[in-house]
Design a protein around this motif. Structure first.
Motif, PDB file in Angstrom:
ATOM      1  N   PHE A   1      13.708  18.873 -31.088  1.00  0.00           N
ATOM      2  CA  PHE A   1      12.958  18.198 -32.140  1.00  0.00           C
ATOM      3  C   PHE A   1      12.549  16.773 -31.782  1.00  0.00           C
ATOM      4  O   PHE A   1      11.669  16.201 -32.412  1.00  0.00           O
ATOM      5  CB  PHE A   1      13.787  18.184 -33.432  1.00  0.00           C
ATOM      6  CG  PHE A   1      14.237  19.547 -33.859  1.00  0.00           C
ATOM      7  CD1 PHE A   1      13.324  20.471 -34.343  1.00  0.00           C
ATOM      8  CD2 PHE A   1      15.561  19.936 -33.759  1.00  0.00           C
ATOM      9  CE1 PHE A   1      13.717  21.744 -34.733  1.00  0.00           C
ATOM     10  CE2 PHE A   1      15.984  21.196 -34.145  1.00  0.00           C
ATOM     11  CZ  PHE A   1      15.054  22.105 -34.625  1.00  0.00           C
ATOM     12  N   CYS A   2      13.203  16.178 -30.768  1.00  0.00           N
ATOM     13  CA  CYS A   2      12.834  14.827 -30.322  1.00  0.00           C
ATOM     14  C   CYS A   2      11.531  14.861 -29.533  1.00  0.00           C
ATOM     15  O   CYS A   2      10.609  14.095 -29.780  1.00  0.00           O
ATOM     16  CB  CYS A   2      13.944  14.235 -29.450  1.00  0.00           C
ATOM     17  SG  CYS A   2      14.783  12.825 -30.195  1.00  0.00           S
ATOM     18  N   ILE A   3      11.492  15.757 -28.543  1.00  0.00           N
ATOM     19  CA  ILE A   3      10.302  15.892 -27.713  1.00  0.00           C
ATOM     20  C   ILE A   3       9.197  16.537 -28.547  1.00  0.00           C
ATOM     21  O   ILE A   3       9.453  17.355 -29.424  1.00  0.00           O
ATOM     22  CB  ILE A   3      10.630  16.740 -26.472  1.00  0.00           C
ATOM     23  CG1 ILE A   3      11.681  16.009 -25.611  1.00  0.00           C
ATOM     24  CG2 ILE A   3       9.394  17.018 -25.638  1.00  0.00           C
ATOM     25  CD1 ILE A   3      12.198  16.825 -24.453  1.00  0.00           C
ATOM     26  N   ASP A   4       7.944  16.151 -28.278  1.00  0.00           N
ATOM     27  CA  ASP A   4       6.794  16.666 -29.027  1.00  0.00           C
ATOM     28  C   ASP A   4       6.903  18.172 -29.223  1.00  0.00           C
ATOM     29  O   ASP A   4       7.151  18.909 -28.266  1.00  0.00           O
ATOM     30  CB  ASP A   4       5.492  16.344 -28.299  1.00  0.00           C
ATOM     31  CG  ASP A   4       5.171  14.855 -28.305  1.00  0.00           C
ATOM     32  OD1 ASP A   4       5.859  14.098 -29.020  1.00  0.00           O
ATOM     33  OD2 ASP A   4       4.233  14.456 -27.591  1.00  0.00           O
ATOM     34  N   ASN A   5       6.673  18.611 -30.458  1.00  0.00           N
ATOM     35  CA  ASN A   5       6.810  20.033 -30.775  1.00  0.00           C
ATOM     36  C   ASN A   5       5.926  20.408 -31.953  1.00  0.00           C
ATOM     37  O   ASN A   5       5.498  19.553 -32.731  1.00  0.00           O
ATOM     38  CB  ASN A   5       8.277  20.358 -31.086  1.00  0.00           C
ATOM     39  CG  ASN A   5       8.815  19.548 -32.248  1.00  0.00           C
ATOM     40  OD1 ASN A   5       8.664  19.921 -33.410  1.00  0.00           O
ATOM     41  ND2 ASN A   5       9.439  18.402 -31.964  1.00  0.00           N
ATOM     42  N   GLY A   6       5.659  21.679 -32.088  1.00  0.00           N
ATOM     43  CA  GLY A   6       4.792  22.151 -33.154  1.00  0.00           C
ATOM     44  C   GLY A   6       5.460  22.179 -34.510  1.00  0.00           C
ATOM     45  O   GLY A   6       4.793  22.059 -35.544  1.00  0.00           O
ATOM     46  N   ILE A   7       6.782  22.312 -34.530  1.00  0.00           N
ATOM     47  CA  ILE A   7       7.475  22.453 -35.811  1.00  0.00           C
ATOM     48  C   ILE A   7       7.401  21.169 -36.630  1.00  0.00           C
ATOM     49  O   ILE A   7       7.337  21.191 -37.859  1.00  0.00           O
ATOM     50  CB  ILE A   7       8.946  22.895 -35.587  1.00  0.00           C
ATOM     51  CG1 ILE A   7       9.491  23.560 -36.853  1.00  0.00           C
ATOM     52  CG2 ILE A   7       9.823  21.764 -35.144  1.00  0.00           C
ATOM     53  CD1 ILE A   7       8.865  24.880 -37.183  1.00  0.00           C
ATOM     54  N   MET A   8       7.387  20.011 -35.964  1.00  0.00           N
ATOM     55  CA  MET A   8       7.303  18.740 -36.707  1.00  0.00           C
ATOM     56  C   MET A   8       5.930  18.596 -37.366  1.00  0.00           C
ATOM     57  O   MET A   8       5.813  18.038 -38.463  1.00  0.00           O
ATOM     58  CB  MET A   8       7.577  17.551 -35.776  1.00  0.00           C
ATOM     59  CG  MET A   8       6.488  17.251 -34.773  1.00  0.00           C
ATOM     60  SD  MET A   8       6.967  15.922 -33.648  1.00  0.00           S
ATOM     61  CE  MET A   8       5.344  15.467 -32.983  1.00  0.00           C
ATOM     62  N   ILE A   9       4.903  19.133 -36.718  1.00  0.00           N
ATOM     63  CA  ILE A   9       3.557  19.103 -37.308  1.00  0.00           C
ATOM     64  C   ILE A   9       3.477  20.076 -38.481  1.00  0.00           C
ATOM     65  O   ILE A   9       2.890  19.778 -39.525  1.00  0.00           O
ATOM     66  CB  ILE A   9       2.495  19.436 -36.243  1.00  0.00           C
ATOM     67  CG1 ILE A   9       2.588  18.450 -35.070  1.00  0.00           C
ATOM     68  CG2 ILE A   9       1.097  19.425 -36.845  1.00  0.00           C
ATOM     69  CD1 ILE A   9       2.443  16.986 -35.453  1.00  0.00           C
ATOM     70  N   ALA A  10       4.108  21.224 -38.322  1.00  0.00           N
ATOM     71  CA  ALA A  10       4.141  22.204 -39.410  1.00  0.00           C
ATOM     72  C   ALA A  10       4.873  21.633 -40.617  1.00  0.00           C
ATOM     73  O   ALA A  10       4.425  21.788 -41.767  1.00  0.00           O
ATOM     74  CB  ALA A  10       4.808  23.491 -38.935  1.00  0.00           C
ATOM     75  N   HIS A  11       6.006  20.959 -40.377  1.00  0.00           N
ATOM     76  CA  HIS A  11       6.820  20.425 -41.468  1.00  0.00           C
ATOM     77  C   HIS A  11       6.094  19.313 -42.222  1.00  0.00           C
ATOM     78  O   HIS A  11       5.972  19.359 -43.458  1.00  0.00           O
ATOM     79  CB  HIS A  11       8.139  19.910 -40.905  1.00  0.00           C
ATOM     80  CG  HIS A  11       9.042  19.309 -41.937  1.00  0.00           C
ATOM     81  ND1 HIS A  11       9.428  19.978 -43.082  1.00  0.00           N
ATOM     82  CD2 HIS A  11       9.638  18.071 -42.010  1.00  0.00           C
ATOM     83  CE1 HIS A  11      10.220  19.195 -43.807  1.00  0.00           C
ATOM     84  NE2 HIS A  11      10.353  18.046 -43.181  1.00  0.00           N
ATOM     85  N   ALA A  12       5.592  18.318 -41.496  1.00  0.00           N
ATOM     86  CA  ALA A  12       4.887  17.210 -42.152  1.00  0.00           C
ATOM     87  C   ALA A  12       3.614  17.708 -42.833  1.00  0.00           C
ATOM     88  O   ALA A  12       3.253  17.250 -43.927  1.00  0.00           O
ATOM     89  CB  ALA A  12       4.556  16.119 -41.136  1.00  0.00           C
TER      90      ALA A  12
END
Length: 359
Positions: free
Chosen positions: A315-326
């Motif tokens: 979750f620290c390194i760039d990932n798609g899930i953080m974009i999905a969550h926000a």
């Protein structure tokens, strides 16, 4: 979490997020419980473009990589999540900041999915994605955020539905400093130059090379440190000795650079904590995976009676899930990105985003 849209009648809301602002292509799928606000990671697939040692990743080559792998990564994310296209509520993508060509390639992929599946689009600020993912994973309530990555270095705190920037790098980001230093040493970029510097630094420490220390209030500067470190490496290759007559090794240089730049980051973070009256620190961004940075920040927080929150490389390194969550957080408040406005920008300030989902 309560929502203001008709989708709140569903048992859960699901978003697919697409990230490609730098050399990581990530696609993730997340589910939110509309009643409790609980987030569940369904899949988080990532593929990294790795350039040869001694080189950086060029925008055109990175964009070509993202275009080549987008479809297969999206299929893997869907398969791992175990959801059907009909269950997905929206497609989220990184609007910025980041590298122009890779951003554009992934945005085109996201638009294609939205049109093909007849879903609505949500453009997401990359930095806010990091922050919200960090908050969700760690449970940090209202921390001072240290956002450290290849493209950004910011000290942030939340106030009145904005993530306010209290301090930042005045020139290059700390991650960029580390990446460029790795090129000087011709360190491998696999899996990441910063990670390999961290491993080398653990072997160093016999010699602490004197490097510039540039902090100005809650801002900092890394370009001068990088220049000096590169000069020492050039002299090191010619056989220059340390202050006690010892040979300076690549491990010593990695150790010295880390100790210097991380001490600067701890100082500006502590200053921000004192300013806003917080005893929590949340570290996000790719550099936030560094164990030495977490250790140094933890020592400072303990002295202040506080605590540090950080996530691992998923979750620290760039990932798609953080974009999905926000993106899903914004979607649940009624935010949408019309197709004609689904552009990208290399400069998208963290404090430009109206954080409607936080009270």
């Amino acid at each position: 979490m309560t929502t203001t849209t008709a989708t709140s009648k569903k048992k859960r809301h699901i978003a697919l997020g697409c990230e490609g602002s730098a050399n990581k292509l990530g696609i993730g799928i997340i589910a939110h419980d509309p009643l409790t606000g609980a987030a569940t990671v369904l899949s988080n697939i990532r593929h990294t473009f790795v350039s040869p040692p001694g080189t950086g990743f060029l925008p055109k080559d990175t964009a070509r990589h993202h275009r080549a792998y987008f479809v297969r990564v999206a299929k893997q994310a869907l398969a791992a999540a175990g959801v059907s296209v009909s269950e997905i509520d929206c497609i989220c993508y990184t609007k910025g900041p980041g590298m122009g060509a890779p951003l554009t390639s992934v945005a085109a992929g996201a638009r294609t999915l939205a049109l093909l599946w007849e879903k609505e689009l949500v453009g997401v600020n990359h930095c806010v994605g990091h922050i919200e993912m960090g908050r969700a994973i760690t449970g940090a309530e209202n921390p001072v955020v240290l956002y450290v990555s290849g493209g950004n270095t910011q000290v942030i705190a939340y106030a009145e539905q904005r993530y306010r920037i209290f301090g930042e790098a005045l020139d290059i980001a700390v991650g960029n400093c580390l990446d460029r230093f790795a090129r000087a040493l011709e360190i491998s970029n696999d899996p990441a130059p910063g990670y390999n510097i961290e491993q080398l630094a653990k072997q160093g420490g016999r010699v602490l090379v004197d490097l510039p220390y540039a902090v100005k209030g809650m801002d900092c500067s890394f370009s001068g440190i990088l220049t000096q470190a590169e000069e020492v490496v050039a002299q090191m290759k010619k056989g220059k000795k340390g202050p006690d007559g010892e040979a300076i090794t690549p491990a010593d240089m990695c150790f010295s650079l880390q100790e210097t730049v991380f001490a600067m980051l701890v100082e500006i973070t502590e200053r921000a904590m004192a300013h806003v009256g917080s005893n929590q620190v949340l570290i996000v961004g790719g550099v936030g995976c560094n164990e030495r940075l977490q250790e140094m920040m933890g020592a400072m927080a303990v002295e202040r009676g506080g605590s540090v929150y950080a996530t691992d490389e998923r979750f620290c390194i760039d990932n798609g899930i953080m974009i999905a969550h926000a993106g899903l957080l914004a979607y649940e408040t009624g935010f949408r990105t019309p197709l004609v406005e689904s552009t990208c920008t290399q400069r998208f300030r963290t404090d430009e985003v109206f954080v409607k989902w936080r009270k």
